[in-house]
Write a protein that holds these residues in place. Structure first.
Motif, PDB file in Angstrom:
ATOM      1  N   PHE A  94       0.939  -1.239  -0.014  1.00  0.00           N
ATOM      2  CA  PHE A  94       0.059   0.058  -0.056  1.00  0.00           C
ATOM      3  C   PHE A  94       1.103   1.279   0.070  1.00  0.00           C
ATOM      4  CE2 PHE A  94      -2.441  -3.282   2.006  1.00  0.00           C
ATOM      5  CZ  PHE A  94      -3.518  -3.309   1.255  1.00  0.00           C
ATOM      6  N   PHE A  95       1.722   1.313  -0.980  1.00  0.00           N
ATOM      7  CA  PHE A  95       2.637   2.440  -0.945  1.00  0.00           C
ATOM      8  C   PHE A  95       2.147   3.892  -1.260  1.00  0.00           C
ATOM      9  CE2 PHE A  95       5.867  -0.589  -2.766  1.00  0.00           C
ATOM     10  CZ  PHE A  95       6.720  -0.576  -1.613  1.00  0.00           C
ATOM     11  N   LEU A  96       1.171   4.016  -2.218  1.00  0.00           N
ATOM     12  CA  LEU A  96       0.524   5.238  -2.122  1.00  0.00           C
ATOM     13  C   LEU A  96      -0.384   5.515  -0.872  1.00  0.00           C
ATOM     14  CD1 LEU A  96       0.031   7.649  -4.484  1.00  0.00           C
ATOM     15  CD2 LEU A  96      -1.731   6.416  -5.117  1.00  0.00           C
ATOM     16  N   PHE A 100       0.811   8.909   1.366  1.00  0.00           N
ATOM     17  CA  PHE A 100      -0.403  10.185   1.682  1.00  0.00           C
ATOM     18  C   PHE A 100      -0.357  10.389   3.169  1.00  0.00           C
ATOM     19  CE2 PHE A 100      -3.127  11.544  -2.035  1.00  0.00           C
ATOM     20  CZ  PHE A 100      -2.055  11.174  -3.138  1.00  0.00           C
ATOM     21  N   GLN A 101      -0.481   9.248   3.910  1.00  0.00           N
ATOM     22  CA  GLN A 101      -0.335   9.353   5.276  1.00  0.00           C
ATOM     23  C   GLN A 101       0.653  10.042   6.098  1.00  0.00           C
ATOM     24  OE1 GLN A 101      -3.038   9.257   6.894  1.00  0.00           O
ATOM     25  NE2 GLN A 101      -2.891   8.855   9.071  1.00  0.00           N
ATOM     26  N   ALA A 143      -0.076   9.569  12.748  1.00  0.00           N
ATOM     27  CA  ALA A 143      -0.058   9.567  11.275  1.00  0.00           C
ATOM     28  C   ALA A 143       1.156   8.990  10.648  1.00  0.00           C
ATOM     29  CB  ALA A 143      -0.375  11.017  10.743  1.00  0.00           C
ATOM     30  N   LEU A 144       2.306   9.367  11.302  1.00  0.00           N
ATOM     31  CA  LEU A 144       3.558   8.915  10.815  1.00  0.00           C
ATOM     32  C   LEU A 144       3.671   7.106  11.080  1.00  0.00           C
ATOM     33  CD1 LEU A 144       6.301  11.311  11.621  1.00  0.00           C
ATOM     34  CD2 LEU A 144       5.087  11.098   9.441  1.00  0.00           C
ATOM     35  N   VAL A 145       3.083   6.724  12.210  1.00  0.00           N
ATOM     36  CA  VAL A 145       3.173   5.188  12.283  1.00  0.00           C
ATOM     37  C   VAL A 145       2.297   4.639  11.323  1.00  0.00           C
ATOM     38  CG1 VAL A 145       2.703   3.427  13.904  1.00  0.00           C
ATOM     39  CG2 VAL A 145       4.178   5.480  14.624  1.00  0.00           C
ATOM     40  N   SER A 146       1.067   4.977  11.227  1.00  0.00           N
ATOM     41  CA  SER A 146       0.073   4.435  10.496  1.00  0.00           C
ATOM     42  C   SER A 146       0.368   4.588   8.909  1.00  0.00           C
ATOM     43  CB  SER A 146      -1.257   5.122  10.329  1.00  0.00           C
ATOM     44  OG  SER A 146      -1.292   6.576  10.087  1.00  0.00           O
ATOM     45  N   GLY A 147       1.306   5.713   8.775  1.00  0.00           N
ATOM     46  CA  GLY A 147       1.874   5.603   7.241  1.00  0.00           C
ATOM     47  C   GLY A 147       2.839   4.576   7.020  1.00  0.00           C
ATOM     48  N   LEU A 148       3.688   4.251   7.986  1.00  0.00           N
ATOM     49  CA  LEU A 148       4.852   3.479   7.793  1.00  0.00           C
ATOM     50  C   LEU A 148       4.067   2.003   7.812  1.00  0.00           C
ATOM     51  CD1 LEU A 148       7.521   4.995  10.213  1.00  0.00           C
ATOM     52  CD2 LEU A 148       7.724   4.674   7.683  1.00  0.00           C
ATOM     53  N   ILE A 149       2.960   1.931   8.804  1.00  0.00           N
ATOM     54  CA  ILE A 149       2.341   0.484   8.633  1.00  0.00           C
ATOM     55  C   ILE A 149       1.977   0.110   7.331  1.00  0.00           C
ATOM     56  CG2 ILE A 149       0.551  -0.857   9.418  1.00  0.00           C
ATOM     57  CD1 ILE A 149       1.083   0.433  12.176  1.00  0.00           C
ATOM     58  N   TYR A 150       1.260   1.189   6.608  1.00  0.00           N
ATOM     59  CA  TYR A 150       0.858   0.968   5.284  1.00  0.00           C
ATOM     60  C   TYR A 150       1.682   0.493   4.170  1.00  0.00           C
ATOM     61  CZ  TYR A 150      -3.660   3.106   6.307  1.00  0.00           C
ATOM     62  OH  TYR A 150      -4.988   3.208   7.006  1.00  0.00           O
ATOM     63  N   VAL A 151       3.112   1.342   4.423  1.00  0.00           N
ATOM     64  CA  VAL A 151       4.032   1.218   3.490  1.00  0.00           C
ATOM     65  C   VAL A 151       4.708  -0.246   3.635  1.00  0.00           C
ATOM     66  CG1 VAL A 151       6.610   1.821   2.737  1.00  0.00           C
ATOM     67  CG2 VAL A 151       4.863   3.447   3.079  1.00  0.00           C
TER      68      VAL A 151
END
Length: 157
Positions: A94-96, A100-101, A143-151
């Motif tokens: 889920f890179f995109l 974004f997050q 936001a940063l943690v959830s973004g890293l989890i998505y990546v």
């Protein structure tokens, strides 16, 4: 896997709610004389209450814009996550969504830093930072943690 997805969605929603509350509620700074936020500087004089619009300069407009951008990017990220959840191939990442997050987190960090540095020009020195300001800082790591989890997250069946 379902519990992991539910946890990620709840983390994302928590960050999004914190972003909304910190942007809308008018307690970025507080003191005996009143409160200030991104939109108004309200004060109490002789039993009366007056609010002046936030026209202290370009810096407050930059903070307003960055907070709104963080909300927009976080909403887009959540929407993209649901779209990718149903359209992404097995094993895809889920890179995109993550980018974004992470951008939403960087926007809120930039806004909070600008407000921290520039607020003494607009707000009296005896006032302290309010809970909306603190919520903005709390939304940053979420936001940063959830973004890293998505990546890092891969789609499985």
């Amino acid at each position: 896997m379902l519990l992991l997805l539910l946890g990620i969605i709840l983390l994302h929603l928590a960050a999004l709610v914190l972003l909304f509350v910190s942007t809308i509620v008018s307690v970025w700074t507080t003191g005996e004389g009143g409160t200030s936020d991104l939109w108004f500087n309200c004060s109490t004089y002789n039993g009366g209450y007056s609010c002046n619009p936030a026209s202290a300069g370009e810096w407050i407009q930059a903070v307003q814009a960055l907070m709104i951008l963080s909300i927009i990017f976080s909403c887009l990220s959540l929407f993209l996550f649901f779209c990718q959840l149903f359209t992404l191939q097995k094993g895809g990442r889920f890179f995109l969504t993550g980018i974004f997050q992470i951008l939403a987190g960087l926007f809120v960090m930039s806004a909070a830093i600008i407000y921290t540095v520039m607020s003494p020009e607009w707000v009296p020195e005896k006032d302290s930072f309010g809970f909306s300001y603190i919520l903005a800082w709390v939304a940053l790591p979420l936001a940063l943690v959830s973004g890293l989890i998505y990546v890092i997250l891969r789609k499985r069946e």
